[in-house]
Structures are given as C-alpha cells and as structure tokens.
Design a protein around this motif. Structure first.
Motif, PDB file in Angstrom:
ATOM      1  N   TRP A 109      41.777  21.362  39.629  1.00 27.25           N
ATOM      2  CA  TRP A 109      40.526  20.611  39.723  1.00 27.25           C
ATOM      3  C   TRP A 109      40.355  20.108  41.148  1.00 27.25           C
ATOM      4  O   TRP A 109      41.280  19.542  41.725  1.00 27.25           O
ATOM      5  N   GLU A 110      39.157  20.293  41.720  1.00 28.63           N
ATOM      6  CA  GLU A 110      38.888  19.893  43.094  1.00 28.63           C
ATOM      7  C   GLU A 110      37.696  18.942  43.146  1.00 28.63           C
ATOM      8  O   GLU A 110      36.735  19.109  42.405  1.00 28.63           O
ATOM      9  N   TYR A 111      37.781  17.992  44.061  1.00 28.11           N
ATOM     10  CA  TYR A 111      36.679  17.071  44.366  1.00 28.11           C
ATOM     11  C   TYR A 111      36.315  16.154  43.199  1.00 28.11           C
ATOM     12  O   TYR A 111      35.144  15.818  43.007  1.00 28.11           O
ATOM     13  N   ALA A 112      37.314  15.736  42.447  1.00 28.24           N
ATOM     14  CA  ALA A 112      37.070  14.838  41.320  1.00 28.24           C
ATOM     15  C   ALA A 112      36.690  13.440  41.807  1.00 28.24           C
ATOM     16  O   ALA A 112      37.137  12.990  42.865  1.00 28.24           O
ATOM     17  N   LYS A 172      37.835  11.983  32.258  1.00 29.57           N
ATOM     18  CA  LYS A 172      38.208  10.677  32.791  1.00 29.57           C
ATOM     19  C   LYS A 172      38.991  10.805  34.094  1.00 29.57           C
ATOM     20  O   LYS A 172      38.937   9.916  34.924  1.00 29.57           O
ATOM     21  N   VAL A 173      39.645  11.947  34.318  1.00 25.41           N
ATOM     22  CA  VAL A 173      40.343  12.177  35.585  1.00 25.41           C
ATOM     23  C   VAL A 173      39.678  13.251  36.443  1.00 25.41           C
ATOM     24  O   VAL A 173      39.937  13.324  37.639  1.00 25.41           O
ATOM     25  N   ASN A 174      38.815  14.083  35.847  1.00 30.89           N
ATOM     26  CA  ASN A 174      38.205  15.198  36.580  1.00 30.89           C
ATOM     27  C   ASN A 174      36.679  15.164  36.620  1.00 30.89           C
ATOM     28  O   ASN A 174      36.057  16.183  36.920  1.00 30.89           O
ATOM     29  N   GLY A 175      36.079  14.029  36.310  1.00 34.71           N
ATOM     30  CA  GLY A 175      34.629  13.942  36.349  1.00 34.71           C
ATOM     31  C   GLY A 175      34.096  14.317  37.722  1.00 34.71           C
ATOM     32  O   GLY A 175      34.665  13.939  38.742  1.00 34.71           O
ATOM     33  N   GLY A 176      33.032  15.109  37.754  1.00 39.77           N
ATOM     34  CA  GLY A 176      32.423  15.535  39.005  1.00 39.77           C
ATOM     35  C   GLY A 176      33.131  16.683  39.698  1.00 39.77           C
ATOM     36  O   GLY A 176      32.671  17.167  40.723  1.00 39.77           O
ATOM     37  N   ALA A 177      34.256  17.145  39.142  1.00 41.95           N
ATOM     38  CA  ALA A 177      35.093  18.150  39.816  1.00 41.95           C
ATOM     39  C   ALA A 177      34.672  19.582  39.515  1.00 41.95           C
ATOM     40  O   ALA A 177      34.082  19.876  38.482  1.00 41.95           O
ATOM     41  N   SER A 178      35.039  20.460  40.428  1.00 42.94           N
ATOM     42  CA  SER A 178      34.980  21.896  40.184  1.00 42.94           C
ATOM     43  C   SER A 178      36.394  22.330  39.807  1.00 42.94           C
ATOM     44  O   SER A 178      37.343  21.556  39.947  1.00 42.94           O
ATOM     45  N   ASP A 185      28.564  39.332  27.441  1.00 45.18           N
ATOM     46  CA  ASP A 185      29.202  40.300  28.336  1.00 45.18           C
ATOM     47  C   ASP A 185      28.901  40.036  29.809  1.00 45.18           C
ATOM     48  O   ASP A 185      29.128  40.900  30.661  1.00 45.18           O
ATOM     49  N   VAL A 186      28.413  38.846  30.122  1.00 44.90           N
ATOM     50  CA  VAL A 186      28.048  38.516  31.492  1.00 44.90           C
ATOM     51  C   VAL A 186      29.051  37.527  32.066  1.00 44.90           C
ATOM     52  O   VAL A 186      29.351  36.504  31.452  1.00 44.90           O
ATOM     53  N   GLU A 187      29.570  37.844  33.252  1.00 44.78           N
ATOM     54  CA  GLU A 187      30.492  36.928  33.906  1.00 44.78           C
ATOM     55  C   GLU A 187      29.711  35.822  34.601  1.00 44.78           C
ATOM     56  O   GLU A 187      28.729  36.081  35.302  1.00 44.78           O
ATOM     57  N   ARG A 188      30.134  34.606  34.376  1.00 47.53           N
ATOM     58  CA  ARG A 188      29.489  33.424  34.950  1.00 47.53           C
ATOM     59  C   ARG A 188      30.510  32.655  35.784  1.00 47.53           C
ATOM     60  O   ARG A 188      31.703  32.877  35.694  1.00 47.53           O
ATOM     61  N   CYS A 189      30.007  31.714  36.556  1.00 52.23           N
ATOM     62  CA  CYS A 189      30.854  30.924  37.443  1.00 52.23           C
ATOM     63  C   CYS A 189      30.655  29.436  37.141  1.00 52.23           C
ATOM     64  O   CYS A 189      29.525  28.966  37.077  1.00 52.23           O
ATOM     65  N   PHE A 190      31.745  28.730  36.960  1.00 50.05           N
ATOM     66  CA  PHE A 190      31.698  27.289  36.725  1.00 50.05           C
ATOM     67  C   PHE A 190      31.361  26.592  38.035  1.00 50.05           C
ATOM     68  O   PHE A 190      31.901  26.919  39.080  1.00 50.05           O
ATOM     69  N   GLY A 191      30.478  25.619  37.973  1.00 46.44           N
ATOM     70  CA  GLY A 191      30.136  24.832  39.157  1.00 46.44           C
ATOM     71  C   GLY A 191      30.940  23.551  39.192  1.00 46.44           C
ATOM     72  O   GLY A 191      31.968  23.462  39.850  1.00 46.44           O
ATOM     73  N   SER A 192      30.483  22.542  38.428  1.00 48.40           N
ATOM     74  CA  SER A 192      31.225  21.279  38.358  1.00 48.40           C
ATOM     75  C   SER A 192      30.876  20.529  37.084  1.00 48.40           C
ATOM     76  O   SER A 192      29.791  20.680  36.532  1.00 48.40           O
ATOM     77  N   LEU A 193      31.834  19.717  36.662  1.00 46.95           N
ATOM     78  CA  LEU A 193      31.592  18.800  35.550  1.00 46.95           C
ATOM     79  C   LEU A 193      30.629  17.720  36.022  1.00 46.95           C
ATOM     80  O   LEU A 193      30.649  17.338  37.192  1.00 46.95           O
TER      81      LEU A 193
END
Length: 163
Positions: free
Chosen positions: A7-10, A39-45, A55-63
């Motif tokens: 997790w980055e930028y939490a 609670k520990v990773n809110g706002g994170a990518s 069948d489509v690959e997607r990319c997670f942005g951020s919580l």
C-alpha cells in the motif's frame, strides 16, 4: 488479508470507530475486512494493481479516504456520485479512468458484494426521468446496467489483484 500487498500513499491511520461512524452517516454497514484495511490504508493505492472485470483487465487507483480534509474523502465522493449510482451502492475506490469500485448492498445489507461501476454512458437518474420521461424505477434499472460483479467480499477482491 494478503500480506504481499504493498500500500502506498496512505493517509494517517483512523480508528475503527471513526470508519464505522462514517459508514453509518452514509447509511451503510461496512464489512469488517474493509474496515481493517481502510483504517490503515485509507486514500492509498496498492501494488499489484491489476484486476479483471469479466474479461477486461482493469487497474486499481486508490481507496477513498476517511480524512475529511482529503480530496478523496469518502463522504464527498458519495455525494458526488450518488445521483448517478443505483440505490444501495457505496463507492469505496476509484480507478485511473474515473470508474469506481463499490459495495453493492442490494441483496445483502451486511455482506455486500464488490462491483465495478463503469462511468461511461452513466447519467444522473433525475436527468433520465426528465429528458426521457422514465418512471421512478426505469432509471434505477438503467443505472444498474453500468455495474459489473467483481468479488463476493472485499478480501476476495484483494485476492484478485495481480501484476
């Protein structure tokens, strides 16, 4: 929960009570696995960030964040998208293209499934009713056409993340 996720930028950690309070303010019961994560990773990518929707690959942005000063504050995001989302949908994250990951409470008030909301061709329900003369239920049905099942639980969604 997966230990290999990075997790980055939490945001700063928030209490479980605060997360539950915000969920209740929005009218939703938040699942425990999600609470534990945000609670520990809110706002994170997160890495890995790829997942499949059908069948489509997607990319997670951020919580979305539980910090009310954040531009990604979950309450603000709910208010922003609520007019276009079907009933019983709570957005919890965004992808880089502006689509949302959401909890769908339609059939399960305490165990929502994770769905992907495609923002392309989505319209505000009030606009559909006015412009197209639709009944109260027709815009709701149309709004649900933009939802795609991802996982039975938040943990199951995290398990689907891959490179």
């Amino acid at each position: 929960m997966r230990k290999d996720l990075e997790w980055e930028y939490a945001d700063a950690e928030v209490s479980e009570a605060r997360v539950k309070e915000i969920g209740a303010q929005l009218g939703f019961y938040l699942p425990q696995d999600y609470i534990k994560c945000v609670k520990v990773n809110g706002g994170a990518s997160v890495l890995p960030e790829e997942f499949n929707v059908e069948d489509v690959e997607r990319c997670f942005g951020s919580l979305f964040s539980f910090d009310e000063k954040s531009s990604q504050y979950i309450v603000k995001k709910y208010e922003l998208y609520n007019s276009s989302l079907p009933r019983d949908i709570l957005p919890i994250a965004i992808d880089p293209a502006g689509n949302l990951l959401c909890f769908d409470y339609k059939d399960q008030q305490e165990k929502p499934v994770v769905v992907f909301w495609e923002h392309e061709n989505a319209s505000e329900k009030e606009t559909l009713m006015h412009d197209e003369g639709l009944t109260d239920e027709q815009p709701e049905e149309r709004a649900r056409e933009n939802l795609f099942y991802v996982a039975a639980t938040f943990t199951a969604f995290l398990d689907k993340l891959h490179d």
